[in-house]
Write a protein that holds these residues in place. Structure first.
Motif, PDB file in Angstrom:
ATOM      1  N   GLN A   1       0.817  -1.217   0.000  1.00 30.11           N
ATOM      2  CA  GLN A   1       0.000   0.000   0.000  1.00 30.11           C
ATOM      3  C   GLN A   1       0.852   1.270   0.000  1.00 30.11           C
ATOM      4  OE1 GLN A   1      -2.905  -0.101   3.182  1.00 30.11           O
ATOM      5  NE2 GLN A   1      -3.463  -2.243   2.751  1.00 30.11           N
ATOM      6  N   TYR A   2       2.133   1.118   0.225  1.00 32.13           N
ATOM      7  CA  TYR A   2       3.024   2.275   0.287  1.00 32.13           C
ATOM      8  C   TYR A   2       4.160   2.099  -0.724  1.00 32.13           C
ATOM      9  CZ  TYR A   2       0.654   3.137   4.760  1.00 32.13           C
ATOM     10  OH  TYR A   2      -0.293   3.359   5.742  1.00 32.13           O
ATOM     11  N   GLY A   3       4.862   3.193  -0.960  1.00 33.22           N
ATOM     12  CA  GLY A   3       6.006   3.130  -1.856  1.00 33.22           C
ATOM     13  C   GLY A   3       5.935   4.163  -2.964  1.00 33.22           C
ATOM     14  N   CYS A   4       6.656   3.898  -4.030  1.00 33.79           N
ATOM     15  CA  CYS A   4       6.748   4.844  -5.152  1.00 33.79           C
ATOM     16  C   CYS A   4       6.695   4.069  -6.458  1.00 33.79           C
ATOM     17  CB  CYS A   4       8.045   5.643  -5.043  1.00 33.79           C
ATOM     18  SG  CYS A   4       9.534   4.594  -5.071  1.00 33.79           S
TER      19      CYS A   4
ATOM     20  N   GLN B   1      19.589   6.127   7.548  1.00 35.22           N
ATOM     21  CA  GLN B   1      18.351   6.320   8.305  1.00 35.22           C
ATOM     22  C   GLN B   1      17.123   6.092   7.428  1.00 35.22           C
ATOM     23  OE1 GLN B   1      20.072   6.583  11.600  1.00 35.22           O
ATOM     24  NE2 GLN B   1      18.102   7.618  11.859  1.00 35.22           N
ATOM     25  N   VAL B   2      16.103   5.458   8.002  1.00 38.88           N
ATOM     26  CA  VAL B   2      14.832   5.244   7.308  1.00 38.88           C
ATOM     27  C   VAL B   2      13.695   5.720   8.198  1.00 38.88           C
ATOM     28  CG1 VAL B   2      15.682   3.311   5.949  1.00 38.88           C
ATOM     29  CG2 VAL B   2      14.622   2.878   8.171  1.00 38.88           C
ATOM     30  N   ILE B   3      12.569   6.061   7.577  1.00 36.48           N
ATOM     31  CA  ILE B   3      11.394   6.531   8.311  1.00 36.48           C
ATOM     32  C   ILE B   3      10.228   5.594   8.010  1.00 36.48           C
ATOM     33  CG2 ILE B   3       9.746   8.416   8.600  1.00 36.48           C
ATOM     34  CD1 ILE B   3      13.121   9.151   7.086  1.00 36.48           C
ATOM     35  N   CYS B   4       9.648   5.015   9.037  1.00 41.06           N
ATOM     36  CA  CYS B   4       8.514   4.110   8.871  1.00 41.06           C
ATOM     37  C   CYS B   4       7.332   4.868   8.275  1.00 41.06           C
ATOM     38  CB  CYS B   4       8.129   3.500  10.217  1.00 41.06           C
ATOM     39  SG  CYS B   4       6.659   2.433  10.151  1.00 41.06           S
ATOM     40  N   SER B   5       6.733   4.305   7.234  1.00 43.96           N
ATOM     41  CA  SER B   5       5.610   4.967   6.561  1.00 43.96           C
ATOM     42  C   SER B   5       4.323   4.897   7.372  1.00 43.96           C
ATOM     43  CB  SER B   5       5.371   4.324   5.190  1.00 43.96           C
ATOM     44  OG  SER B   5       6.495   4.494   4.350  1.00 43.96           O
TER      45      SER B   5
ATOM     46  N   HIS C   1       9.103   3.083  -8.092  1.00 45.15           N
ATOM     47  CA  HIS C   1      10.222   2.149  -8.185  1.00 45.15           C
ATOM     48  C   HIS C   1      10.043   0.923  -7.287  1.00 45.15           C
ATOM     49  CE1 HIS C   1      11.776   6.313  -8.953  1.00 45.15           C
ATOM     50  NE2 HIS C   1      12.146   5.715 -10.068  1.00 45.15           N
ATOM     51  N   TYR C   2       9.510   1.125  -6.088  1.00 44.23           N
ATOM     52  CA  TYR C   2       9.369   0.037  -5.125  1.00 44.23           C
ATOM     53  C   TYR C   2       8.051   0.135  -4.366  1.00 44.23           C
ATOM     54  CZ  TYR C   2      14.483   0.010  -5.643  1.00 44.23           C
ATOM     55  OH  TYR C   2      15.755  -0.003  -6.139  1.00 44.23           O
ATOM     56  N   ARG C   3       7.535  -1.033  -3.935  1.00 45.48           N
ATOM     57  CA  ARG C   3       6.459  -1.101  -2.955  1.00 45.48           C
ATOM     58  C   ARG C   3       7.155  -1.358  -1.621  1.00 45.48           C
ATOM     59  NH1 ARG C   3       2.104   1.203  -3.804  1.00 45.48           N
ATOM     60  NH2 ARG C   3       3.693   2.537  -4.738  1.00 45.48           N
ATOM     61  N   ARG C   4       7.106  -0.411  -0.699  1.00 46.41           N
ATOM     62  CA  ARG C   4       7.800  -0.547   0.577  1.00 46.41           C
ATOM     63  C   ARG C   4       7.110   0.304   1.624  1.00 46.41           C
ATOM     64  NH1 ARG C   4      13.282   2.166  -1.591  1.00 46.41           N
ATOM     65  NH2 ARG C   4      14.173   1.140   0.227  1.00 46.41           N
ATOM     66  N   ARG C   5       7.343  -0.021   2.897  1.00 45.89           N
ATOM     67  CA  ARG C   5       6.674   0.707   3.969  1.00 45.89           C
ATOM     68  C   ARG C   5       7.639   1.575   4.766  1.00 45.89           C
ATOM     69  NH1 ARG C   5       3.946  -4.736   5.955  1.00 45.89           N
ATOM     70  NH2 ARG C   5       5.595  -5.517   4.575  1.00 45.89           N
ATOM     71  N   CYS C   6       8.539   2.208   4.050  1.00 41.41           N
ATOM     72  CA  CYS C   6       9.455   3.157   4.683  1.00 41.41           C
ATOM     73  C   CYS C   6       9.974   4.132   3.634  1.00 41.41           C
ATOM     74  CB  CYS C   6      10.629   2.428   5.346  1.00 41.41           C
ATOM     75  SG  CYS C   6      11.745   1.632   4.176  1.00 41.41           S
ATOM     76  N   ARG C   7      10.510   5.233   4.111  1.00 42.28           N
ATOM     77  CA  ARG C   7      11.174   6.216   3.270  1.00 42.28           C
ATOM     78  C   ARG C   7      12.606   6.353   3.771  1.00 42.28           C
ATOM     79  NH1 ARG C   7       7.868  11.568   2.865  1.00 42.28           N
ATOM     80  NH2 ARG C   7       8.749  11.609   0.764  1.00 42.28           N
ATOM     81  N   ILE C   8      13.459   6.980   2.986  1.00 40.67           N
ATOM     82  CA  ILE C   8      14.863   7.103   3.377  1.00 40.67           C
ATOM     83  C   ILE C   8      15.236   8.567   3.567  1.00 40.67           C
ATOM     84  CG2 ILE C   8      15.490   5.000   2.137  1.00 40.67           C
ATOM     85  CD1 ILE C   8      16.745   6.831  -0.033  1.00 40.67           C
ATOM     86  N   ARG C   9      16.209   8.801   4.440  1.00 42.39           N
ATOM     87  CA  ARG C   9      16.784  10.132   4.579  1.00 42.39           C
ATOM     88  C   ARG C   9      18.135  10.127   3.867  1.00 42.39           C
ATOM     89  NH1 ARG C   9      15.982  14.614   7.392  1.00 42.39           N
ATOM     90  NH2 ARG C   9      14.431  13.670   8.794  1.00 42.39           N
TER      91      ARG C   9
END
Length: 335
Positions: free
Chosen positions: A91-94, A142-146, A96-104
């Motif tokens: 349900q999350y992502g962009c 670092q990653v941020i939980c979506s 390029h990827y389906r993932r449940r986090c974002r990156i800093r």
């Protein structure tokens, strides 16, 4: 004589008559519309290994003490926590990827869905050339939980809400992806993760890349074959997300670029000029056509070099093409 003049006019209209040699021969193919050629080039990727070297890095792996990788299975998790781990999957992502986090991004301290999103934004032609930059995959810290928004060090399961941020996770490549249908795996030789299933690929140490298993005993090794730009579009092939084809000569090129060459009736490798597919039918057709054309330069002899086999020959001069005496190819040049 009239047929020869007609052929000459066709070549002039194609813009190749003033540049004799291999390019004139290959573009000649377009004039006579050899139907079999399309089929031959269509099968080139199969015959010579359209490795489908989509370079993107995905693998649910953990680094072990012996430097090997093992797949972590979410099925081993306590059943009570499984529902939480699967929350929000796909349900999350962009794009390029389906993932449940974002990156800093440590380079600019900004948050993005993935490193590709960062690179598309920060390495765009709209950005000042001095400020353009890309984010190497291994530098993400670092990653941020979506789901809960907690920022944390790179890990697979969120330390706050307990959600699995990527069903496939690579600790080395800092990669998260919920779309497991890509059959991701990490290649130690390449140093990055790839898609398509580890059992379908092998790593060639000399070429420096993973190739389709169908090429294991048949491809021509070229030192660092993938570690250069595509000869047509100049995109770096080793990290390209587009399909790559390995030519019979061992050089590599984007599949889409090979198709563009076909559309322009170019059937020679842009790097070494060897034929990119079986041209025997084309040479037979050319034999038939040249046999009907009278040549006024019967006494002139020239030396030629064959681009396919490398042999040199002394043959009778012809305005259209010269045939190699060893392999019978017309992919030759005058020397």
């Amino acid at each position: 004589m009239e047929k020869f003049l007609l052929l000459k006019m066709k070549l002039l209209s194609a813009g190749v008559y003033s540049n004799p040699g291999v390019h004139a021969v290959f573009l000649w193919c377009k004039t006579f519309k050899m139907g079999a050629m399309d089929v031959q080039l269509e099968s080139t990727a199969v015959q010579h290994g359209q490795a489908k070297i989509n370079v993107e890095e995905h693998a649910l792996v953990s680094l072990l003490s012996d430097e090997k990788y093992a797949t972590e299975k979410t099925e081993d998790v306590d059943p009570d926590d499984y529902e939480k781990l699967e929350e929000g999957i796909m349900q999350y992502g962009c794009a390029h990827y389906r993932r449940r986090c974002r990156i800093r991004a440590p380079c600019c301290n900004e948050i993005f869905d993935c490193r590709h999103c960062h690179n598309e934004t920060k390495n765009s032609i709209k950005i000042d050339a001095v400020k353009r930059h890309e984010l190497p995959r291994h530098e993400v810290q670092q990653v941020i939980c979506s789901l809960c928004g907690t920022e944390q060090e790179v890990r697979q399961v969120c330390i706050s809400c307990g959600v699995c941020m990527g069903k496939y996770f690579c600790e080395v490549c800092k990669l998260f992806d919920d779309d497991v249908s890509k059959q991701q795996y990490h290649c130690n030789g390449c140093g990055i993760c790839r898609i398509g299933g580890k059992e379908n690929f092998f790593h060639c140490s000399k070429c420096g890349c993973c190739y389709s298993i169908v090429l294991k005993n048949s491809h021509a090794c070229v030192e660092g074959a993938m570690h250069h730009d595509c000869p047509i579009c100049f995109e770096y092939l080793f990290e390209s997300t587009n399909d790559v084809s390995v030519l019979p000569c061992g050089h590599t090129i984007h599949v889409k670029c090979l198709r563009e060459m076909e559309e322009h009736c170019q059937f020679a490798c842009p790097l070494c000029s060897k034929s990119v597919c079986d041209m025997s039918k084309a040479w037979e057709r050319l034999d038939e056509e040249l046999a009907t054309i009278s040549d006024t330069c019967d006494n002139k002899m020239v030396r030629i070099l064959c681009n396919d086999c490398g042999a040199t020959s002394e043959v009778q001069f012809h305005l259209i093409a010269h045939k190699c005496q060893k392999c019978k190819s017309y992919n030759t040049r005058q020397i």
